[in-house]
Design an enzyme around this catalytic site. Sequence first.
Site, short mmCIF file in Angstrom:
data_model
loop_
_atom_site.label_atom_id
_atom_site.label_comp_id
_atom_site.label_asym_id
_atom_site.label_seq_id
_atom_site.Cartn_x
_atom_site.Cartn_y
_atom_site.Cartn_z
N ASP A 37 0.88 -1.01 0.19
CA ASP A 37 -0.09 -0.15 -0.05
C ASP A 37 0.80 1.15 0.03
OD1 ASP A 37 -2.07 1.90 0.41
OD2 ASP A 37 -3.04 0.74 1.79
N ASP A 64 -3.18 7.22 -3.15
CA ASP A 64 -3.24 5.98 -2.22
C ASP A 64 -3.71 4.89 -2.92
OD1 ASP A 64 -3.76 4.30 -0.07
OD2 ASP A 64 -5.13 5.43 0.82
N HIS A 99 -11.91 5.91 2.15
CA HIS A 99 -11.90 7.14 2.82
C HIS A 99 -11.77 8.35 1.58
CE1 HIS A 99 -7.63 6.93 1.92
NE2 HIS A 99 -7.53 5.87 2.28
N HIS A 125 -7.05 10.89 5.32
CA HIS A 125 -8.39 10.17 6.11
C HIS A 125 -9.31 11.10 6.26
CE1 HIS A 125 -5.87 6.29 7.25
NE2 HIS A 125 -6.23 6.16 5.90
N GLU A 183 -10.94 0.84 -0.79
CA GLU A 183 -9.92 -0.39 -0.43
C GLU A 183 -10.73 -1.72 0.14
OE1 GLU A 183 -6.61 0.80 2.37
OE2 GLU A 183 -7.83 2.73 2.36
N GLU A 185 -6.67 -1.66 -3.71
CA GLU A 185 -7.32 -0.10 -3.49
C GLU A 185 -6.80 0.76 -4.49
OE1 GLU A 185 -5.34 1.92 -0.39
OE2 GLU A 185 -6.55 3.60 -0.24
CO CO Z 1 -6.31 4.12 1.76
#
Ligand code: CO
Length: 312
Positions: free
Chosen positions: A99, A110, A170, A178, A203, A297
Amino acid sequence: MAKNVSGVDAEPKGENEKIDSVAADVGRVSYDALKKASEMVKPGKKLLDVAQYTEDVIREQGFELAFPLNISVNEQAAHYTPSLGDEKVFAPNDIVKLDIGAAKDGILGDCAMTIDLSGKNGALLDASKRALDDAISTVKAGVRVSDIGKAIQNAIESKGFKPIRNLGGHGVMEHNLHAELFIPNFDNGDDTELEEGMIVAIEPFATTGRGMVSDGDSYEIYDYIGSPVVRSQNARSLLTEIEKSYHHEPFAVRWLSNVVSSKFGLYSGVRELFSAGAINAYPVLVELGNGMVSQFEAEVLVEKDGCKVLTR
Ligand code: CO
């Protein structure tokens, strides 16, 4: 990187075009680093080598890191990153979650993927991958976050696995990985709607275990909260560096070895900062039933009739 609380907010409108173009760059660089990292994951390879190489790939392109490379193996769902001098290597049967996110001007990438080193866990990987695809095809302005969660849950359960309920996607706002929006991995009944122009990370996590994570005992990722008075010289020097270089985004303890080079001094200084309330910890998250975990994700820009995947 996963979020495990819930809330509601909206992406502020305004200088959206500039943000969208930086977000596209950040997404592309993040995904490129993720692919390069995935090619290095082989039995016997050190996790630390993969982390350092991948993070350097991002820095060498003039980007910062939104957070350290997370390398979470088997029943670890998220938030492990190698320690200073980490000797751990990948084992032949590991299920490896990577990640990563690049950052520029406070815009954060992300994205994540799973590598199955034994080749025997295809169904578990398919479950979270399929869930991500289904979620992405659900996203458009006006869709409820619970509908995205439902698509994820259906895809994972139809393959015979469980979604992890206390982890999710998020919203992504400037300097806030976040942002308050929480995208569940199951139908949680939240009728918050996505709006055009929002950037969200989705994700799905699938597991053979109980579908919940709890805090493990490994702490390698932190972020800055504030600057209380701390006593030791090590802690004071670390805090100065954190304020200067990692004021906004999460950092790895090993990134601070330029300030305190002894492993003992570094980790005790970090513990002192944590106890004093200067920094917040992201403990490694472990599946409650010690189930195996897969995760994919992507970060997307919400559009009127669909979405644009930024991390590809
Ligand atoms: Co994330």
